[in-house]
Design a protein around this motif. Structure first.
Motif, PDB file in Angstrom:
ATOM      1  N   GLY A  14       0.792  -1.221   0.000  1.00 47.39           N
ATOM      2  CA  GLY A  14       0.000   0.000   0.000  1.00 47.39           C
ATOM      3  C   GLY A  14       0.821   1.265   0.000  1.00 47.39           C
ATOM      4  O   GLY A  14       0.549   2.185  -0.745  1.00 47.39           O
ATOM      5  N   LEU A  15       1.831   1.333   0.852  1.00 49.34           N
ATOM      6  CA  LEU A  15       2.737   2.479   0.910  1.00 49.34           C
ATOM      7  C   LEU A  15       4.156   1.978   1.150  1.00 49.34           C
ATOM      8  O   LEU A  15       4.364   1.070   1.952  1.00 49.34           O
ATOM      9  CB  LEU A  15       2.387   3.407   2.077  1.00 49.34           C
ATOM     10  CG  LEU A  15       1.149   4.274   1.984  1.00 49.34           C
ATOM     11  CD1 LEU A  15       0.923   5.002   3.308  1.00 49.34           C
ATOM     12  CD2 LEU A  15       1.249   5.269   0.854  1.00 49.34           C
ATOM     13  N   HIS A  39      -4.983   1.876  -5.131  1.00 49.56           N
ATOM     14  CA  HIS A  39      -5.335   0.499  -4.802  1.00 49.56           C
ATOM     15  C   HIS A  39      -5.974   0.466  -3.410  1.00 49.56           C
ATOM     16  O   HIS A  39      -5.614   1.249  -2.530  1.00 49.56           O
ATOM     17  CB  HIS A  39      -4.063  -0.354  -4.826  1.00 49.56           C
ATOM     18  CG  HIS A  39      -4.319  -1.815  -4.881  1.00 49.56           C
ATOM     19  ND1 HIS A  39      -4.709  -2.538  -3.781  1.00 49.56           N
ATOM     20  CD2 HIS A  39      -4.234  -2.695  -5.909  1.00 49.56           C
ATOM     21  CE1 HIS A  39      -4.843  -3.810  -4.112  1.00 49.56           C
ATOM     22  NE2 HIS A  39      -4.568  -3.934  -5.402  1.00 49.56           N
ATOM     23  N   GLU A  40      -6.911  -0.437  -3.192  1.00 53.08           N
ATOM     24  CA  GLU A  40      -7.578  -0.522  -1.889  1.00 53.08           C
ATOM     25  C   GLU A  40      -6.590  -0.787  -0.758  1.00 53.08           C
ATOM     26  O   GLU A  40      -6.763  -0.309   0.365  1.00 53.08           O
ATOM     27  CB  GLU A  40      -8.672  -1.582  -1.894  1.00 53.08           C
ATOM     28  CG  GLU A  40      -9.495  -1.551  -0.632  1.00 53.08           C
ATOM     29  CD  GLU A  40     -10.825  -2.272  -0.736  1.00 53.08           C
ATOM     30  OE1 GLU A  40     -11.339  -2.660   0.323  1.00 53.08           O
ATOM     31  OE2 GLU A  40     -11.340  -2.448  -1.847  1.00 53.08           O
ATOM     32  N   VAL A  41      -5.526  -1.519  -1.043  1.00 53.05           N
ATOM     33  CA  VAL A  41      -4.491  -1.740  -0.026  1.00 53.05           C
ATOM     34  C   VAL A  41      -3.861  -0.406   0.363  1.00 53.05           C
ATOM     35  O   VAL A  41      -3.616  -0.145   1.545  1.00 53.05           O
ATOM     36  CB  VAL A  41      -3.423  -2.735  -0.544  1.00 53.05           C
ATOM     37  CG1 VAL A  41      -2.261  -2.845   0.418  1.00 53.05           C
ATOM     38  CG2 VAL A  41      -4.040  -4.099  -0.789  1.00 53.05           C
ATOM     39  N   ARG A  45      -3.853   1.490   3.987  1.00 52.22           N
ATOM     40  CA  ARG A  45      -2.566   1.824   4.611  1.00 52.22           C
ATOM     41  C   ARG A  45      -2.510   3.300   4.969  1.00 52.22           C
ATOM     42  O   ARG A  45      -2.040   3.670   6.050  1.00 52.22           O
ATOM     43  CB  ARG A  45      -1.412   1.436   3.687  1.00 52.22           C
ATOM     44  CG  ARG A  45      -0.065   1.581   4.325  1.00 52.22           C
ATOM     45  CD  ARG A  45       0.136   0.583   5.463  1.00 52.22           C
ATOM     46  NE  ARG A  45       1.445   0.807   6.047  1.00 52.22           N
ATOM     47  CZ  ARG A  45       1.648   1.090   7.330  1.00 52.22           C
ATOM     48  NH1 ARG A  45       0.646   1.121   8.180  1.00 52.22           N
ATOM     49  NH2 ARG A  45       2.867   1.315   7.768  1.00 52.22           N
ATOM     50  N   VAL A  46      -3.004   4.165   4.072  1.00 58.58           N
ATOM     51  CA  VAL A  46      -3.059   5.597   4.386  1.00 58.58           C
ATOM     52  C   VAL A  46      -3.926   5.820   5.618  1.00 58.58           C
ATOM     53  O   VAL A  46      -3.546   6.556   6.531  1.00 58.58           O
ATOM     54  CB  VAL A  46      -3.579   6.421   3.188  1.00 58.58           C
ATOM     55  CG1 VAL A  46      -3.864   7.865   3.601  1.00 58.58           C
ATOM     56  CG2 VAL A  46      -2.579   6.395   2.033  1.00 58.58           C
ATOM     57  N   LEU A  47      -5.077   5.170   5.659  1.00 59.05           N
ATOM     58  CA  LEU A  47      -5.957   5.315   6.825  1.00 59.05           C
ATOM     59  C   LEU A  47      -5.300   4.776   8.100  1.00 59.05           C
ATOM     60  O   LEU A  47      -5.589   5.263   9.187  1.00 59.05           O
ATOM     61  CB  LEU A  47      -7.295   4.636   6.562  1.00 59.05           C
ATOM     62  CG  LEU A  47      -8.185   5.395   5.569  1.00 59.05           C
ATOM     63  CD1 LEU A  47      -9.300   4.500   5.039  1.00 59.05           C
ATOM     64  CD2 LEU A  47      -8.755   6.652   6.195  1.00 59.05           C
TER      65      LEU A  47
END
Length: 85
Positions: A14-15, A39-41, A45-47
């Motif tokens: 994700g990141l 991407h949903e991942v 990950r940001v959240l």
């Protein structure tokens, strides 16, 4: 360049570590993090790492329009918890 794009499988979780640093700096200086079309991942990950509300500036709900770039109900629930838009 390793990245977690919209249609590809997630390769970096994700990141990248640098991405986590960028999110922290954006939070520090008061920038809003826009997570449309990642991407949903990456959305999750940001959240996971942000200290501030985030924004989907131009996304739709997958429940309304089942497109890979749109946002799942699970992520929308996390967005609500985050206080974002």
């Amino acid at each position: 360049v390793e990245r977690d794009g919209t249609f590809a499988e997630a390769h970096v979780g994700g990141l990248t570590p640098y991405g986590v640093e960028v999110i922290a700096e954006m939070n520090r200086v008061g920038m809003v993090v826009d997570i449309s079309h990642v991407h949903e991942v990456a959305m999750n990950r940001v959240l996971d790492v942000t200290k501030a509300p985030v924004l989907f500036s131009h996304s739709s709900s997958k429940a309304i329009c089942a497109h890979p770039r749109d946002v799942s109900d699970d992520v929308l629930l996390r967005l609500k918890e985050n206080g974002g838009v």
